[in-house]
Design an enzyme around this catalytic site. Sequence first.
Site, PDB file in Angstrom:
ATOM      1  N   CYS A  72      31.760  46.518  41.116  1.00  0.00           N
ATOM      2  CA  CYS A  72      31.847  45.868  39.799  1.00  0.00           C
ATOM      3  C   CYS A  72      31.262  44.460  39.709  1.00  0.00           C
ATOM      4  CB  CYS A  72      33.293  45.856  39.342  1.00  0.00           C
ATOM      5  SG  CYS A  72      33.895  47.501  38.973  1.00  0.00           S
ATOM      6  N   ARG A 123      41.887  47.253  40.290  1.00  0.00           N
ATOM      7  CA  ARG A 123      41.127  46.911  41.496  1.00  0.00           C
ATOM      8  C   ARG A 123      41.171  48.098  42.453  1.00  0.00           C
ATOM      9  NH1 ARG A 123      45.185  42.453  43.100  1.00  0.00           N
ATOM     10  NH2 ARG A 123      46.417  44.099  42.180  1.00  0.00           N
ATOM     11  N   PHE A 157      42.209  34.527  43.847  1.00  0.00           N
ATOM     12  CA  PHE A 157      40.738  34.491  43.906  1.00  0.00           C
ATOM     13  C   PHE A 157      40.187  33.161  44.410  1.00  0.00           C
ATOM     14  CE2 PHE A 157      38.915  38.514  42.578  1.00  0.00           C
ATOM     15  CZ  PHE A 157      40.104  39.196  42.402  1.00  0.00           C
TER      16      PHE A 157
HETATM   17  N1  LIG Z   1      35.568  51.210  40.287  1.00  0.00           N
HETATM   18  C1  LIG Z   1      36.342  50.314  39.724  1.00  0.00           C
HETATM   19  O1  LIG Z   1      37.171  49.695  40.395  1.00  0.00           O
HETATM   20  C2  LIG Z   1      36.239  50.017  38.259  1.00  0.00           C
HETATM   21  C3  LIG Z   1      37.223  49.215  37.649  1.00  0.00           C
HETATM   22  C4  LIG Z   1      37.116  48.932  36.275  1.00  0.00           C
HETATM   23  C5  LIG Z   1      36.070  49.456  35.534  1.00  0.00           C
HETATM   24  N2  LIG Z   1      35.129  50.220  36.154  1.00  0.00           N
HETATM   25  C6  LIG Z   1      34.077  50.823  35.316  1.00  0.00           C
HETATM   26  O2  LIG Z   1      34.482  52.174  35.048  1.00  0.00           O
HETATM   27  C7  LIG Z   1      33.344  53.052  35.015  1.00  0.00           C
HETATM   28  C8  LIG Z   1      33.522  54.165  36.037  1.00  0.00           C
HETATM   29  O3  LIG Z   1      33.526  53.594  37.311  1.00  0.00           O
HETATM   30  P1  LIG Z   1      33.942  54.437  38.607  1.00  0.00           P
HETATM   31  O4  LIG Z   1      33.843  53.504  39.769  1.00  0.00           O
HETATM   32  O5  LIG Z   1      35.215  55.141  38.330  1.00  0.00           O
HETATM   33  O6  LIG Z   1      32.731  55.497  38.625  1.00  0.00           O
HETATM   34  P2  LIG Z   1      32.342  56.613  39.698  1.00  0.00           P
HETATM   35  O7  LIG Z   1      30.890  56.559  39.818  1.00  0.00           O
HETATM   36  O8  LIG Z   1      33.216  56.468  40.898  1.00  0.00           O
HETATM   37  O9  LIG Z   1      32.774  57.982  38.989  1.00  0.00           O
HETATM   38  C9  LIG Z   1      32.160  58.515  37.854  1.00  0.00           C
HETATM   39  C10 LIG Z   1      32.417  60.030  37.800  1.00  0.00           C
HETATM   40  O10 LIG Z   1      31.925  60.556  36.570  1.00  0.00           O
HETATM   41  C11 LIG Z   1      31.390  61.862  36.802  1.00  0.00           C
HETATM   42  N3  LIG Z   1      30.498  62.203  35.694  1.00  0.00           N
HETATM   43  C12 LIG Z   1      29.288  61.674  35.369  1.00  0.00           C
HETATM   44  N4  LIG Z   1      28.828  62.224  34.233  1.00  0.00           N
HETATM   45  C13 LIG Z   1      29.751  63.120  33.823  1.00  0.00           C
HETATM   46  C14 LIG Z   1      29.858  63.983  32.700  1.00  0.00           C
HETATM   47  N5  LIG Z   1      28.910  64.040  31.764  1.00  0.00           N
HETATM   48  N6  LIG Z   1      30.951  64.776  32.597  1.00  0.00           N
HETATM   49  C15 LIG Z   1      31.930  64.735  33.527  1.00  0.00           C
HETATM   50  N7  LIG Z   1      31.886  63.913  34.590  1.00  0.00           N
HETATM   51  C16 LIG Z   1      30.818  63.122  34.739  1.00  0.00           C
HETATM   52  C17 LIG Z   1      30.733  61.746  38.155  1.00  0.00           C
HETATM   53  O11 LIG Z   1      30.560  63.012  38.770  1.00  0.00           O
HETATM   54  C18 LIG Z   1      31.739  60.835  38.903  1.00  0.00           C
HETATM   55  O12 LIG Z   1      32.704  61.624  39.576  1.00  0.00           O
HETATM   56  C19 LIG Z   1      32.132  52.144  35.239  1.00  0.00           C
HETATM   57  O13 LIG Z   1      31.658  51.729  33.990  1.00  0.00           O
HETATM   58  C20 LIG Z   1      32.709  50.951  35.988  1.00  0.00           C
HETATM   59  O14 LIG Z   1      31.965  49.776  35.790  1.00  0.00           O
HETATM   60  C21 LIG Z   1      35.192  50.533  37.494  1.00  0.00           C
HETATM   61  O1  LIG Z   2      39.698  35.440  46.603  1.00  0.00           O
HETATM   62  C1  LIG Z   2      38.906  36.378  46.701  1.00  0.00           C
HETATM   63  C2  LIG Z   2      39.054  37.611  46.018  1.00  0.00           C
HETATM   64  C3  LIG Z   2      38.098  38.602  46.180  1.00  0.00           C
HETATM   65  N1  LIG Z   2      37.028  38.401  46.985  1.00  0.00           N
HETATM   66  C4  LIG Z   2      36.012  39.463  47.116  1.00  0.00           C
HETATM   67  O2  LIG Z   2      35.652  39.921  45.817  1.00  0.00           O
HETATM   68  C5  LIG Z   2      35.297  41.291  45.833  1.00  0.00           C
HETATM   69  C6  LIG Z   2      36.055  42.053  44.761  1.00  0.00           C
HETATM   70  O3  LIG Z   2      37.423  42.075  45.055  1.00  0.00           O
HETATM   71  P1  LIG Z   2      38.524  42.624  44.031  1.00  0.00           P
HETATM   72  O4  LIG Z   2      38.377  41.932  42.747  1.00  0.00           O
HETATM   73  O5  LIG Z   2      39.831  42.552  44.698  1.00  0.00           O
HETATM   74  O6  LIG Z   2      38.121  44.159  43.961  1.00  0.00           O
HETATM   75  P2  LIG Z   2      37.484  45.141  42.859  1.00  0.00           P
HETATM   76  O7  LIG Z   2      38.103  46.447  43.124  1.00  0.00           O
HETATM   77  O8  LIG Z   2      36.010  45.001  42.894  1.00  0.00           O
HETATM   78  O9  LIG Z   2      38.055  44.639  41.436  1.00  0.00           O
HETATM   79  C7  LIG Z   2      37.293  43.826  40.538  1.00  0.00           C
HETATM   80  O10 LIG Z   2      36.398  44.609  39.781  1.00  0.00           O
HETATM   81  C8  LIG Z   2      37.026  45.674  39.014  1.00  0.00           C
HETATM   82  C9  LIG Z   2      35.914  46.475  38.364  1.00  0.00           C
HETATM   83  O11 LIG Z   2      35.460  45.923  37.179  1.00  0.00           O
HETATM   84  C10 LIG Z   2      37.973  45.038  37.990  1.00  0.00           C
HETATM   85  O12 LIG Z   2      38.576  46.067  37.231  1.00  0.00           O
HETATM   86  C11 LIG Z   2      39.027  44.207  38.733  1.00  0.00           C
HETATM   87  O13 LIG Z   2      39.875  43.557  37.783  1.00  0.00           O
HETATM   88  C12 LIG Z   2      38.308  43.162  39.589  1.00  0.00           C
HETATM   89  O14 LIG Z   2      39.269  42.415  40.360  1.00  0.00           O
HETATM   90  C13 LIG Z   2      35.591  41.777  47.268  1.00  0.00           C
HETATM   91  O15 LIG Z   2      34.386  41.817  47.990  1.00  0.00           O
HETATM   92  C14 LIG Z   2      36.503  40.710  47.844  1.00  0.00           C
HETATM   93  O16 LIG Z   2      36.353  40.573  49.248  1.00  0.00           O
HETATM   94  C15 LIG Z   2      36.860  37.201  47.676  1.00  0.00           C
HETATM   95  O17 LIG Z   2      35.893  37.015  48.402  1.00  0.00           O
HETATM   96  N2  LIG Z   2      37.811  36.225  47.506  1.00  0.00           N
END
Ligand SMILES: NC(=O)c1ccc[n+]([C@@H]2O[C@H](COP(=O)([O-])OP(=O)(O)OC[C@H]3O[C@@H](n4cnc5c(N)ncnc54)[C@H](O)[C@@H]3O)[C@@H](O)[C@H]2O)c1
Ligand SMILES: O=c1ccn([C@@H]2O[C@H](COP(=O)(O)OP(=O)(O)O[C@H]3O[C@H](CO)[C@@H](O)[C@H](O)[C@H]3O)[C@@H](O)[C@H]2O)c(=O)[nH]1
Length: 443
Positions: A260, A154, A249
């Site tokens: 996400c 998260r 949640f």
């Molecule tokens: N943000 C989250 O909390 C979270 C959590 C779980 C899963 N995910 C998933 O993980 C993936 C990445 O999410 P994020 O939020 O870290 O993305 P982001 O957009 O913050 O970062 C992606 C990075 O990749 C770089 N990039 C793009 N193409 C490239 C290439 N060819 N070579 C090298 N670098 C390159 C970009 O410059 C950027 O810095 C997504 O699929 C997302 O759904 C995100």
């Molecule tokens: O009881 C709750 C919990 C969360 N939220 C909202 O839900 C959203 C997402 O919150 P949270 O899940 O804590 O943050 P993320 O960083 O978006 O993480 C989610 O999305 C990520 C990207 O896929 C996953 O990796 C994580 O497991 C998943 O929790 C936010 O707007 C929160 O305000 C609520 O309204 N009520």
Amino acid sequence: MNIAVVGTGYVGLVTGVGLSEIGHNVICIDTDEKKVTRMKLGESPIYEPGLDELMTKNIKEGRLQFTTNHAEAFEAAHAIYIAVGTPENADGTANLTYINQVVEQIATYVKKDIVVVTKSTVPVGTNHSIKEKLNALLPTETKAEVVSNPEFLREGSAVYDIFNGDRIVIGADSKEAAALIREINEPFGIPIYETDICSAEMIKYASNAFLATKISFINEIANVCEKVGADVEQVAVGMGLDSRVGTQFLKAGIGYGGSCFPKDTKALKKIAENVDYDFGLLSAVIEFNNKQQRKLLDQAVADFGSLEGKSIGVLGLAFKPNTDDIREAASLTIIPELLRMGAHVKAYDPIAIENMKKVLPTEIQYTGSAVEAIEDTDLVLILTEWDEFKSLSLEIFVKKMKSSFIYDGRNCFSLEAVQEYDINYYSIGRKMLNKSNLATNKN
Ligand SMILES: NC(=O)c1ccc[n+]([C@@H]2O[C@H](COP(=O)([O-])OP(=O)(O)OC[C@H]3O[C@@H](n4cnc5c(N)ncnc54)[C@H](O)[C@@H]3O)[C@@H](O)[C@H]2O)c1
Ligand SMILES: O=c1ccn([C@@H]2O[C@H](COP(=O)(O)OP(=O)(O)O[C@H]3O[C@H](CO)[C@@H](O)[C@H](O)[C@H]3O)[C@@H](O)[C@H]2O)c(=O)[nH]1
């Protein structure tokens, strides 16, 4: 083990830092030169508590490097992690442009057998296509295996999550590839669950869709609570005491945002549609969340009739506390609408102002503190539950605002505390506190 991580966003950077902390040699690649320059100095380009310290430590200890050069990064890698973005297309499907670029780069620069690990969230079937493409592009004597290893961290607690996650999912068709990724991850000491590739891909979408559904469920309960005189905070605690429901949640508010839940729920709906399945429950969750994000706005309009010419203080721009990320935040739905209605908006967030300025550079007045944002306002909207806001004295609102109308989208204050002041207070799923028409009295 030598690991290359492609993409240094929230997932790639935290994964790279985590893997180096447990002893691997990690090289992170990003195409963004400015980002790479900062990271080489131990500066995280994203706000994530604890990340800078851990980056600096592992850089100093020689296990963590950064580059823009894919060839250099892939040269000694035993595994290549893909952590690039998979944003939403206009039709809700996942955009795989960045993934496809990385596949091309791997095919161009890798000269030996390789295991590719997909951290990015990708539709079911994507990893099989990646494997097919790579093996078609690589020289015949070279073989690529692909492992789906979805990420569950998260934002705002990503460093904690990488070392304390509930599970690590490894989806693989090859026993050898699965064993390699298990070996890499074992030092984390987190339970590992091995599946086939498609199931691992689905676990990620199903988990996010389930959590989004849980939030929407409690928000619908909250909306009913308001009408029947129940208190959603008490209801959530009572529900959570049942271990089958669980306590997490169940925080009612103005809906979910972030990078996400919104995109992944839509992508899963599309994945189902593509196989002729109408995922009606998920469609309802998505549609309901859009309405819930507007809840404070609708209530304020109902109370004031028109918001034209009103001075409105907004506390919180990020989609949740402890992050500067505003992607799909309720603030992005609410503020443009307030401006359209002719309101004057002052806004404060402890760290997300710079990101909001990229979207609304001049249209709103940004302030340097919460107190400045509420000063001389007709009403205040609380959109993010930062500790800084929760610890504000309610007396400040009474003293500083023109009229004390607070619309709290994250239930930051107890009703008992609010009741001690002359404050009109609307929160989600709880009793509305209407003291008096202070707006008229004070004007
Ligand atoms: N943000 C989250 O909390 C979270 C959590 C779980 C899963 N995910 C998933 O993980 C993936 C990445 O999410 P994020 O939020 O870290 O993305 P982001 O957009 O913050 O970062 C992606 C990075 O990749 C770089 N990039 C793009 N193409 C490239 C290439 N060819 N070579 C090298 N670098 C390159 C970009 O410059 C950027 O810095 C997504 O699929 C997302 O759904 C995100
Ligand atoms: O009881 C709750 C919990 C969360 N939220 C909202 O839900 C959203 C997402 O919150 P949270 O899940 O804590 O943050 P993320 O960083 O978006 O993480 C989610 O999305 C990520 C990207 O896929 C996953 O990796 C994580 O497991 C998943 O929790 C936010 O707007 C929160 O305000 C609520 O309204 N009520």
